[in-house]
Scaffold this motif. Structure first.
Motif: not given
Length: 544
Positions: A213-221, A231-249
């Motif tokens: 919903x592009x942030x209109x519902x639910x909560x950000x991961x 399964x043999x998968x690795x995923x990382x989602x991290x924020x750089x110190x200088x950005x707003x901690x929003x999903x798209x950043x």
């Protein structure tokens, strides 16, 4: 059931009998998926017609007969496809068809067989942590939505099923980049699921609901690392110190290190996708499509290629991914050296704000390959590869390939440093990236974009049956027994390696890499653990 159909079915639906059915009823096609897809549609139509006075008994009888024939066909083990997701869809279709008439027709036996298969397919098709094992986030998404349909239509709404579905839905979130696109690993088409027509209310996971919903519902991961070792998968989602901690950043890294079967598996062992600065940087070529069939016994078939179209062969090839190619060959997915190895993921975790992964696999029966990835959000990605031929006299050409998203313009500078630029758009500012190999042992190759001869290189599938040019390059060493690569990608205007401060031992278990960029002078030390642990430990020192 009419007598001629009964005669065909009473001894079981053999291949001969199916051909007989097709001959007498030429409108039918007995392809495995088609049988299931037709069955639940025929059942729906019969149910709807039986509730109306507009259809004759003769028509109803024909539809009833057709429904029962399809049920009987699906009972046959030779028709049921237990090795792929086709079997799951066959089971779902038969469950749905039987569920519709439960208590009205004698369909309980069909239901029991189909549900037993359904449970088996969930167990076999997903890892213990419930990521789909057909090497493709696109298929995880497809099956997720089908299972939601099973739940929402009360075909199977048991607690066991709902609990598993909740985890499958949660794991889908990790397979989405910060743009809301499904990661194009394996047989995954380019697809953005933000504001997809059809509504988001079917999703119960608040993080998936947020993305759709592009942030209109639910909560950000939440940021973090997800290592799915089985399964043999690795995923990382991290924020750089200088950005707003929003999903798209978020800065995002996804790596595939699994090989469970030939199904939808590209020759992409240990490949990865990297996203930063609100745009995809290094990518996979995506699915393209299933076009042509290779001849049985041909060289391509022996290597594990099912499809013969050159464009499909390319997107499956090792050089089309962020992989190390050996002697110009693709990793085999059939035969003696192409046996599934399960998972090659040894470690994935966060260290001092950086995402770190470590993998190990053997290619062609004798070449040991250790790969480490280090991503510092908003700053750099480091790709460490060590390959060693165990045979004393073995010598190989190694090419460490990298594939940019089509939006990047890439050139090789006179200083030997790869220079990449993204022009940005109305929302994104321009961005520059520079890349170099830090050990000094590997040389950069030419930048290839939309090349057709002498072999295809530098393409990306933006849609089914479509390819568009995308820059690709490699770091290479020739005729060596052991190869060491430490290729660094830095976001910024400047990059200069420091050979005097760089040290890497022969086995690449320990090392120190030094460079200078827009953010200062850096030294990254690493050490890899032994045995099954295989943990890669890193530390970064920076000064102005």
């Amino acid at each position: 059931i009419s007598s001629n159909m009964h005669d065909l079915l009473q001894d079981g639906v053999s291949e001969k009998n199916i051909k007989e059915l097709a001959k007498h009823h030429h409108a039918y096609r007995w392809y495995d998926m088609a049988v299931g897809q037709r069955l639940y549609r025929i059942s729906y139509m019969l149910d709807a017609m039986a509730r109306s006075s507009n259809f004759s008994a003769e028509i109803l009888k024909k539809f009833f007969e057709a429904m029962m024939i399809h049920h009987f066909v699906l009972l046959e083990e030779k028709i049921f496809r237990s090795q792929t997701n086709h079997g799951l869809y066959q089971a779902i279709a038969q469950m749905a068809a039987a569920h519709r008439f439960m208590g009205r027709f004698p369909v309980e036996y069909f239901w029991k067989v189909a549900r037993k298969r359904f449970i088996m397919m969930i167990k076999n098709g997903f890892s213990n942590r419930l990521i789909h094992k057909e090497h493709s986030p696109g298929y995880h998404y497809l099956i997720l939505n089908s299972l939601i349909g099973v739940r929402n239509n009360s075909i199977d709404k048991t607690k066991e099923m709902c609990d598993k579905l909740s985890k499958i839905e949660r794991n889908m979130v990790w397979q989405l980049n910060p743009n809301g696109e499904i990661v194009t690993i394996g047989d995954t088409d380019y697809r953005n699921i933000v504001n997809v027509t059809g509504g988001a209310d079917k999703y119960l996971n608040p993080h998936l609901l947020y993305v759709v919903t592009d942030g209109q519902q639910g909560t950000a991961p939440a940021p973090g690392i997800f290592a799915c070792h089985d399964a043999g998968y690795a995923f990382a989602r991290l924020y750089a110190p200088e950005v707003e901690p929003e999903f798209r950043n978020a800065s995002y890294l996804a790596q595939i290190a699994g090989f469970h079967s030939r199904v939808h598996k590209h020759a992409d062992h240990l490949s990865f996708v990297w996203f930063d600065g609100r745009r995809e940087i290094l990518t996979d070529p995506a699915r393209f499509g299933y076009v042509g069939r290779t001849e049985r016994g041909s060289k391509l078939a022996r290597e594990g290629f099912y499809y013969s179209d050159p464009r499909r062969i390319y997107v499956e090839s090792t050089r089309a991914h962020n992989c190390v190619e050996i002697d110009g060959r693709d990793y085999p997915r059939a035969g003696r050296h192409g046996k599934p190895f399960g998972s090659a993921l040894k470690y994935a975790g966060e260290q001092d704000g950086m995402a770190v992964t470590s993998c190990e696999v053997t290619h062609f029966g004798s070449i040991l390959h250790r790969r480490g990835l280090v991503m510092r959000p908003g700053h750099f990605l480091l790709v460490l590869d060590w390959l060693h031929e165990r045979a004393m006299l073995g010598r190989h050409d190694y090419r460490q390939w990298f594939k940019f998203h089509p939006d990047w313009q890439v050139a090789l500078g006179s200083d030997g440093i790869v220079d990449a630029r993204h022009d940005g758009d109305e929302e994104l500012p321009p961005l520059r990236l520079r890349a170099t190999e830090l050990t000094g042992e590997a040389a950069p190759g030419d930048i290839m974009r939309g090349q057709e001869q002498p072999r295809m290189q530098g393409w990306y599938s933006d849609a089914a049956h479509s390819l568009i040019p995308a820059a690709s390059f490699n770091m290479s060493v020739s005729r060596v027994r052991t190869a060491r690569f430490a290729t660094l990608f830095v976001l910024g205007e400047n990059l200069r390696s420091n050979p005097a401060r760089t040290r890497v031992n022969a086995t690449m278990r320990k090392g120190r890499l030094a460079w200078e960029d827009d953010r200062g002078v850096h030294e990254l030390s690493f050490e890899r653990g032994d045995g099954h642990n295989g943990r890669l430990v890193v530390s970064l020192r920076t000064r102005p």
